[in-house]
Design an enzyme around this catalytic site. Structure first.
Site, PDB file in Angstrom:
ATOM      1  N   ILE A  68      23.148  62.341   3.417  1.00 56.04           N
ATOM      2  CA  ILE A  68      24.022  63.487   3.140  1.00 56.04           C
ATOM      3  C   ILE A  68      24.901  63.005   1.997  1.00 56.04           C
ATOM      4  CG2 ILE A  68      25.653  62.721   4.934  1.00 56.04           C
ATOM      5  CD1 ILE A  68      26.425  65.598   5.443  1.00 56.04           C
ATOM      6  N   SER A  69      25.077  63.830   0.974  1.00 56.47           N
ATOM      7  CA  SER A  69      25.777  63.372  -0.230  1.00 56.47           C
ATOM      8  C   SER A  69      27.260  63.135   0.047  1.00 56.47           C
ATOM      9  CB  SER A  69      25.622  64.408  -1.350  1.00 56.47           C
ATOM     10  OG  SER A  69      24.264  64.623  -1.607  1.00 56.47           O
TER      11      SER A  69
END
Ligand code: SAM
Length: 222
Positions: A68-69
Protein backbone atom coordinates in the site's frame (compact mmCIF):
# COMPACT_ATOMS: atom_id res chain seq x y z
CA UNK A 1 9.12 8.25 13.34
CA UNK A 2 6.58 8.38 16.20
CA UNK A 3 6.60 5.49 18.69
CA UNK A 4 3.05 4.27 19.26
CA UNK A 5 3.41 0.60 20.17
CA UNK A 6 2.64 0.99 23.89
CA UNK A 7 -0.27 3.36 23.42
CA UNK A 8 -3.94 2.75 22.76
CA UNK A 9 -4.50 3.22 19.03
CA UNK A 10 -6.39 6.46 18.48
CA UNK A 11 -6.96 6.68 14.75
CA UNK A 12 -8.09 10.31 14.67
CA UNK A 13 -5.08 11.45 16.63
CA UNK A 14 -2.79 9.38 14.41
CA UNK A 15 -4.39 10.74 11.23
CA UNK A 16 -4.20 14.32 12.49
CA UNK A 17 -0.53 13.88 13.34
CA UNK A 18 0.19 12.57 9.85
CA UNK A 19 -1.69 15.41 8.21
CA UNK A 20 -0.24 18.24 10.30
CA UNK A 21 3.34 16.98 10.41
CA UNK A 22 3.84 15.20 7.11
CA UNK A 23 1.25 16.01 4.49
CA UNK A 24 0.71 19.76 4.91
CA UNK A 25 4.42 20.59 5.32
CA UNK A 26 5.13 18.55 2.17
CA UNK A 27 2.70 20.64 0.11
CA UNK A 28 -0.64 18.84 0.35
CA UNK A 29 -2.89 21.87 0.65
CA UNK A 30 -6.12 20.79 -1.05
CA UNK A 31 -8.67 20.80 1.77
CA UNK A 32 -10.82 18.11 0.16
CA UNK A 33 -7.81 15.81 -0.19
CA UNK A 34 -6.78 16.43 3.43
CA UNK A 35 -10.35 15.73 4.56
CA UNK A 36 -10.46 12.32 2.83
CA UNK A 37 -6.99 11.44 4.08
CA UNK A 38 -8.43 12.05 7.55
CA UNK A 39 -11.69 10.20 6.86
CA UNK A 40 -10.62 6.99 5.08
CA UNK A 41 -9.34 4.47 7.61
CA UNK A 42 -5.97 3.23 6.33
CA UNK A 43 -5.83 0.65 9.13
CA UNK A 44 -8.71 -1.20 7.43
CA UNK A 45 -6.59 -1.79 4.29
CA UNK A 46 -3.50 -3.32 5.90
CA UNK A 47 -2.85 -6.55 7.79
CA UNK A 48 -4.22 -6.33 11.36
CA UNK A 49 -0.73 -6.94 12.76
CA UNK A 50 0.41 -3.61 11.25
CA UNK A 51 -2.50 -1.53 12.53
CA UNK A 52 -0.33 0.66 14.74
CA UNK A 53 1.73 1.63 11.72
CA UNK A 54 -1.31 2.68 9.68
CA UNK A 55 -0.61 6.40 9.91
CA UNK A 56 3.13 6.25 9.45
CA UNK A 57 4.23 8.05 6.30
CA UNK A 58 5.63 5.00 4.54
CA UNK A 59 4.42 2.11 2.37
CA UNK A 60 3.41 -1.15 4.07
CA UNK A 61 3.26 -4.75 2.83
CA UNK A 62 -0.19 -6.08 1.85
CA UNK A 63 0.84 -9.60 0.77
CA UNK A 64 1.75 -11.10 -2.63
CA UNK A 65 4.95 -8.98 -2.56
CA UNK A 66 2.86 -5.83 -3.04
CA UNK A 67 2.49 -2.65 -0.99
CA UNK A 68 0.00 0.00 0.00
CA UNK A 69 1.61 3.29 -1.01
CA UNK A 70 2.99 5.91 1.35
CA UNK A 71 0.20 8.31 2.48
CA UNK A 72 2.08 11.32 1.09
CA UNK A 73 2.23 9.74 -2.37
CA UNK A 74 -1.47 8.80 -2.21
CA UNK A 75 -2.32 12.38 -1.24
CA UNK A 76 0.00 13.90 -3.86
CA UNK A 77 -1.40 11.78 -6.70
CA UNK A 78 -4.95 12.54 -5.59
CA UNK A 79 -4.26 16.26 -5.34
CA UNK A 80 -2.61 16.28 -8.78
CA UNK A 81 -5.73 14.76 -10.35
CA UNK A 82 -7.86 17.72 -9.11
CA UNK A 83 -10.88 15.45 -8.83
CA UNK A 84 -14.39 16.76 -9.43
CA UNK A 85 -17.63 15.10 -8.26
CA UNK A 86 -18.54 14.20 -11.85
CA UNK A 87 -15.20 12.51 -12.65
CA UNK A 88 -15.02 8.98 -14.02
CA UNK A 89 -11.71 7.54 -12.86
CA UNK A 90 -9.59 4.60 -13.96
CA UNK A 91 -7.10 3.21 -11.45
CA UNK A 92 -4.49 0.66 -12.53
CA UNK A 93 -3.29 -1.34 -9.49
CA UNK A 94 -6.07 -1.81 -6.91
CA UNK A 95 -3.73 -3.41 -4.35
CA UNK A 96 -5.42 -2.99 -0.97
CA UNK A 97 -8.21 -0.77 -2.35
CA UNK A 98 -7.15 2.20 -0.18
CA UNK A 99 -6.39 4.57 -3.06
CA UNK A 100 -9.64 3.49 -4.75
CA UNK A 101 -11.56 4.47 -1.60
CA UNK A 102 -9.85 7.88 -1.55
CA UNK A 103 -10.72 8.41 -5.23
CA UNK A 104 -14.31 7.23 -4.73
CA UNK A 105 -14.85 9.84 -2.02
CA UNK A 106 -14.04 12.64 -4.48
CA UNK A 107 -15.46 11.42 -7.80
CA UNK A 108 -18.54 9.88 -9.36
CA UNK A 109 -17.23 6.42 -10.24
CA UNK A 110 -13.95 4.52 -10.03
CA UNK A 111 -12.93 1.55 -12.18
CA UNK A 112 -9.95 -0.17 -10.63
CA UNK A 113 -7.98 -3.02 -12.22
CA UNK A 114 -5.75 -5.47 -10.36
CA UNK A 115 -3.80 -8.42 -11.82
CA UNK A 116 -3.54 -10.46 -8.58
CA UNK A 117 -6.81 -12.19 -7.72
CA UNK A 118 -6.11 -12.63 -3.98
CA UNK A 119 -5.60 -8.89 -3.58
CA UNK A 120 -8.62 -8.01 -5.68
CA UNK A 121 -10.90 -10.37 -3.74
CA UNK A 122 -9.70 -8.94 -0.44
CA UNK A 123 -10.14 -5.36 -1.65
CA UNK A 124 -13.64 -6.17 -2.92
CA UNK A 125 -14.81 -7.64 0.40
CA UNK A 126 -13.26 -4.77 2.28
CA UNK A 127 -14.57 -1.92 0.13
CA UNK A 128 -18.09 -3.30 -0.14
CA UNK A 129 -18.29 -3.97 3.60
CA UNK A 130 -17.39 -0.31 4.12
CA UNK A 131 -20.27 0.69 1.85
CA UNK A 132 -18.38 1.88 -1.24
CA UNK A 133 -20.85 1.35 -4.08
CA UNK A 134 -19.24 3.55 -6.75
CA UNK A 135 -16.14 1.39 -7.22
CA UNK A 136 -15.99 -1.34 -9.89
CA UNK A 137 -13.14 -3.81 -9.42
CA UNK A 138 -11.81 -5.74 -12.40
CA UNK A 139 -9.31 -8.58 -12.53
CA UNK A 140 -6.91 -8.19 -15.45
CA UNK A 141 -3.98 -6.47 -17.07
CA UNK A 142 -4.41 -2.77 -16.38
CA UNK A 143 -1.80 -1.82 -18.97
CA UNK A 144 -4.58 -2.45 -21.51
CA UNK A 145 -6.90 -0.04 -19.72
CA UNK A 146 -10.63 -0.61 -20.07
CA UNK A 147 -11.50 0.36 -23.65
CA UNK A 148 -15.18 -0.60 -23.23
CA UNK A 149 -15.63 1.93 -20.41
CA UNK A 150 -13.39 4.69 -21.81
CA UNK A 151 -12.92 7.62 -22.03
CA UNK A 152 -12.00 8.43 -18.44
CA UNK A 153 -11.68 11.96 -17.14
CA UNK A 154 -8.87 10.91 -14.77
CA UNK A 155 -6.42 7.98 -14.83
CA UNK A 156 -4.09 6.95 -12.01
CA UNK A 157 -1.46 4.24 -12.34
CA UNK A 158 -0.20 3.03 -8.97
CA UNK A 159 2.61 0.77 -10.19
CA UNK A 160 5.85 1.71 -11.95
CA UNK A 161 5.53 1.95 -15.73
CA UNK A 162 8.49 1.77 -18.14
CA UNK A 163 6.91 4.57 -20.22
CA UNK A 164 3.80 6.69 -20.58
CA UNK A 165 1.42 4.35 -22.32
CA UNK A 166 -0.34 5.46 -25.52
CA UNK A 167 -2.99 2.84 -24.79
CA UNK A 168 -3.94 4.61 -21.56
CA UNK A 169 -3.52 8.09 -23.06
CA UNK A 170 -6.00 7.14 -25.77
CA UNK A 171 -8.51 6.25 -23.04
CA UNK A 172 -8.13 9.66 -21.37
CA UNK A 173 -10.69 12.24 -22.46
CA UNK A 174 -9.66 15.65 -23.76
CA UNK A 175 -9.29 17.93 -20.76
CA UNK A 176 -8.39 14.93 -18.57
CA UNK A 177 -5.44 14.23 -16.30
CA UNK A 178 -3.33 11.16 -15.64
CA UNK A 179 -0.75 10.48 -12.91
CA UNK A 180 1.75 7.71 -13.39
CA UNK A 181 5.17 6.75 -12.01
CA UNK A 182 7.51 6.34 -14.99
CA UNK A 183 11.10 5.12 -15.09
CA UNK A 184 13.09 2.05 -14.14
CA UNK A 185 11.92 -0.99 -12.20
CA UNK A 186 13.19 0.45 -8.90
CA UNK A 187 13.16 4.27 -9.11
CA UNK A 188 10.76 6.45 -11.03
CA UNK A 189 9.55 9.97 -11.67
CA UNK A 190 5.94 10.67 -10.74
CA UNK A 191 4.45 12.32 -13.84
CA UNK A 192 1.34 14.41 -14.22
CA UNK A 193 0.02 14.27 -17.77
CA UNK A 194 -2.63 16.68 -18.95
CA UNK A 195 -4.55 16.22 -22.17
CA UNK A 196 -5.76 19.64 -23.27
CA UNK A 197 -9.19 20.22 -24.81
CA UNK A 198 -7.54 20.16 -28.24
CA UNK A 199 -5.87 16.82 -27.48
CA UNK A 200 -2.35 18.19 -26.92
CA UNK A 201 -0.36 16.39 -24.24
CA UNK A 202 1.54 18.23 -21.49
CA UNK A 203 3.82 16.37 -19.07
CA UNK A 204 5.20 17.53 -15.74
CA UNK A 205 7.37 15.77 -13.13
CA UNK A 206 6.01 15.92 -9.59
CA UNK A 207 8.72 14.08 -7.64
CA UNK A 208 10.93 11.03 -7.50
CA UNK A 209 9.23 7.88 -6.23
CA UNK A 210 9.57 4.14 -5.78
CA UNK A 211 6.70 1.88 -6.81
CA UNK A 212 6.41 -1.86 -7.38
CA UNK A 213 6.55 -2.69 -11.10
CA UNK A 214 3.59 -2.52 -13.44
CA UNK A 215 3.57 -6.02 -14.91
CA UNK A 216 1.74 -6.63 -18.16
CA UNK A 217 1.60 -6.36 -21.92
CA UNK A 218 2.55 -2.66 -21.94
CA UNK A 219 4.54 -2.81 -18.72
CA UNK A 220 7.36 -4.93 -17.35
CA UNK A 221 7.65 -8.65 -17.90
CA UNK A 222 6.81 -10.77 -14.82
N1 SAM B 1 -3.28 1.50 -5.12
C1 SAM B 1 -2.90 0.45 -4.22
C2 SAM B 1 -3.42 0.65 -2.83
O1 SAM B 1 -4.06 1.66 -2.57
O2 SAM B 1 -3.19 -0.25 -2.01
C3 SAM B 1 -1.41 0.23 -4.17
C4 SAM B 1 -0.93 -0.35 -5.41
S1 SAM B 1 0.53 -1.32 -5.30
C5 SAM B 1 1.75 -0.10 -5.06
C6 SAM B 1 0.61 -1.75 -7.04
C7 SAM B 1 -0.42 -2.74 -7.46
O3 SAM B 1 -0.42 -2.79 -8.88
C8 SAM B 1 -0.15 -4.14 -6.98
O4 SAM B 1 -1.25 -4.65 -6.29
C9 SAM B 1 0.10 -4.93 -8.27
O5 SAM B 1 -0.33 -6.26 -8.23
C10 SAM B 1 -0.70 -4.10 -9.26
N2 SAM B 1 -0.32 -4.27 -10.67
C11 SAM B 1 0.91 -4.39 -11.21
N3 SAM B 1 0.82 -4.52 -12.54
C12 SAM B 1 -0.51 -4.47 -12.85
C13 SAM B 1 -1.25 -4.55 -14.05
N4 SAM B 1 -0.67 -4.69 -15.25
N5 SAM B 1 -2.59 -4.47 -13.99
C14 SAM B 1 -3.22 -4.33 -12.80
N6 SAM B 1 -2.58 -4.26 -11.63
C15 SAM B 1 -1.24 -4.32 -11.65
Amino acid sequence: MKEVSNMVFDREKEADYLIENELIPAGITDKKVLAVMRKVQREKFIPASLKEKAYGNYPLPIGENQTISQPYIVALMTQALALKPEDKVLEVGTGSGYQAAILAELSSVVYSIERIKTLLDRARTNLYSQGYNNIYLILGDGTLGLPDYSPFSKIIVTAAAPKVSDVLLNQLENGGKMVVPVGGRYVQDLKLIEKAKNGRIYKKSLCGCRFVPLVGKNGWKD
